[in-house]
Motif scaffolding. Sequence first.
Motif, short mmCIF file in Angstrom:
data_model
loop_
_atom_site.label_atom_id
_atom_site.label_comp_id
_atom_site.label_asym_id
_atom_site.label_seq_id
_atom_site.Cartn_x
_atom_site.Cartn_y
_atom_site.Cartn_z
N LYS A 1 -42.95 13.74 -5.86
CA LYS A 1 -43.30 14.58 -7.09
C LYS A 1 -43.10 13.59 -8.30
O LYS A 1 -43.62 13.72 -9.22
CB LYS A 1 -42.27 15.71 -7.13
N GLN B 1 -35.64 22.49 -13.42
CA GLN B 1 -35.69 21.00 -13.87
C GLN B 1 -36.71 20.09 -13.28
O GLN B 1 -37.20 20.14 -12.46
CB GLN B 1 -34.17 20.35 -13.12
N SER B 2 -37.50 19.51 -14.46
CA SER B 2 -38.51 18.69 -14.00
C SER B 2 -38.56 17.33 -14.46
O SER B 2 -37.64 16.77 -15.30
CB SER B 2 -39.54 19.25 -14.84
N LEU B 3 -39.18 16.50 -13.65
CA LEU B 3 -39.20 15.02 -14.12
C LEU B 3 -40.50 14.88 -14.27
O LEU B 3 -41.34 13.98 -13.35
CB LEU B 3 -38.40 14.09 -12.90
N GLU B 4 -41.01 14.88 -15.40
CA GLU B 4 -42.53 14.88 -15.65
C GLU B 4 -43.08 13.49 -15.82
O GLU B 4 -43.86 13.02 -15.31
CB GLU B 4 -42.74 15.78 -17.03
N ARG C 1 -39.13 15.43 -3.36
CA ARG C 1 -38.50 15.04 -4.53
C ARG C 1 -39.01 13.88 -5.24
O ARG C 1 -39.42 13.66 -6.32
CB ARG C 1 -37.00 14.98 -4.46
N VAL D 1 -46.60 12.39 -9.55
CA VAL D 1 -47.00 13.30 -10.50
C VAL D 1 -48.20 12.74 -11.29
O VAL D 1 -49.33 13.70 -11.52
CB VAL D 1 -45.93 13.71 -11.38
N GLU E 1 -45.20 21.11 -14.66
CA GLU E 1 -44.19 20.62 -14.45
C GLU E 1 -43.89 20.65 -12.90
O GLU E 1 -43.63 21.67 -12.31
CB GLU E 1 -42.85 21.14 -15.07
N PHE E 2 -43.66 19.46 -12.28
CA PHE E 2 -43.53 19.28 -10.92
C PHE E 2 -42.14 19.22 -10.71
O PHE E 2 -41.53 18.47 -10.58
CB PHE E 2 -44.26 18.07 -10.47
N SER E 3 -41.66 20.42 -10.46
CA SER E 3 -40.17 20.57 -10.13
C SER E 3 -39.62 20.21 -9.08
O SER E 3 -40.30 19.84 -8.15
CB SER E 3 -39.93 22.18 -10.14
N VAL E 4 -38.29 19.18 -9.31
CA VAL E 4 -37.91 18.36 -8.21
C VAL E 4 -36.98 19.44 -7.20
O VAL E 4 -36.37 19.09 -6.21
CB VAL E 4 -36.97 17.31 -8.42
#
Lengths: 383, 76
Positions: A228, A5-8, A225, A232, B47-50
């Motif tokens: 990031k 899962q990513s929150l780009e 978290r 980012v 992608e900086f994964s959480v």
Amino acid sequence: MAHAQSLERAPASENRLPQWLGVIALIYVLISAVSLIGTGFKVATGGQARELFGFATNPYVGLVIGIVATALIQSSSTVTSLIVGMVAGGLPVGIAVPMIMGSNIGTTVTNTLVSLGHVRNKDEFRRAFAAATVHDFFNLLAVVVFLPLEIMFGLLERSAAAVTGVFVGDANLSMSGMNFMKTLTEPLVGSLTSVSRLLPGMFAGLAMVVIGLVLIFAAITFIGRLLKVLMVGRAKEVMHRAIGKGPITGIFSGTLVTVFVQSSSTTTSLMVPLAGAGTFTLRQIYPFMLGANIGTTITALLAATAVGGAVAVPAMQIALVHSLFNIFAVALIFGLPFLRNAPILGAETLAALAADRKIYAAAWILGVFLVLPLLLIAITTSF
Amino acid sequence: MNSELSRMSKGELKSILDEAEEQIAEIRAELERRQEAEQHEAVDGLEFSVKRTAVDWTQVKTFFQQVLAELRSTTR
């Protein structure tokens, strides 16, 4: 490789305030937790930490503790923050130094395991595994060089003491006027201490240490978290600027990105797939990995700010040991041409073997993170 | 080719060499530019994964299963 899962996309700047407040709150929790561990450790050991941890005066035992604890938790920040708390609670700095060194080795397990995801393609796996293990080789070499220096001359402990003296001052001075952090953390620490003291004697202390450890782990996880998401864009900007520049820029880039996301495992694991794909060469990844080693030490320094009173000095000292160990290691190993290429040579050789026969990769992982620690303990306790 | 070169003057040979070196430099610069462009693209796509850890334990398990399979095939 599974797509996590990513929150780009970072939220628009006007929406970031809640996240930043969250980071500040979590930092408060982190420094309170370190303070709690210091208190708890003191209570649990009854002020006899030196005697109780006598077994760890063997530096190899301390090294193993650092390797295993960090490999299991997969967070050098958590382990080094815990060590800072324990030093604040009376653990001698000299016993903690090898633990810090071991933590450097233990943290490399994450990116090594990440590289295994590339095993389906031989060339990709060779590149990815080399990128991961160059970090392993560097950290192992750093310990091979600096642990004997530490045992013989106390190099890191003395260097850190000298730097601490500049920032924290004479330990004999009353710190009450400068106990801002202690006052700040008192509400949370006081509440948790009161709850823990429902248990008798040393169990109260143990409870404080356990609660503190859980809080450190949670705080670091959630700080990571949030950062990031928040950082980012900045992190990518730093990485863009480093492209096409030399290795020194690569080191700074790795340092900054790791400070931004508060996790060396994150930054180094990000680079492994890029190396696997052939987008970056091993020589381009290498300085970035070294920078990550330095950047991750910011957490222990932050944790040390939680400690007030006379123990502020040893707490800051051990945090600085972490920073200085990595800075000295990079300066020496990367600075000397004949040493600089040693981790690359080791990584390329191992990766070539592992690409042909995966047993070499398995042997490396089990060897470094399991067999080596056991062997060190067995050898040093036999003599 | 060798007979052609042997008929050329030193000046002509030097000129060909200079041209070739210039072309090589241009090709290297172009390759470098393309590599940097790929790197910039790769960084943009990061992608900086959480997730707390980037390790996919399913893949680790698959890897060690492959190691065991490799060992069994070796011992047969």
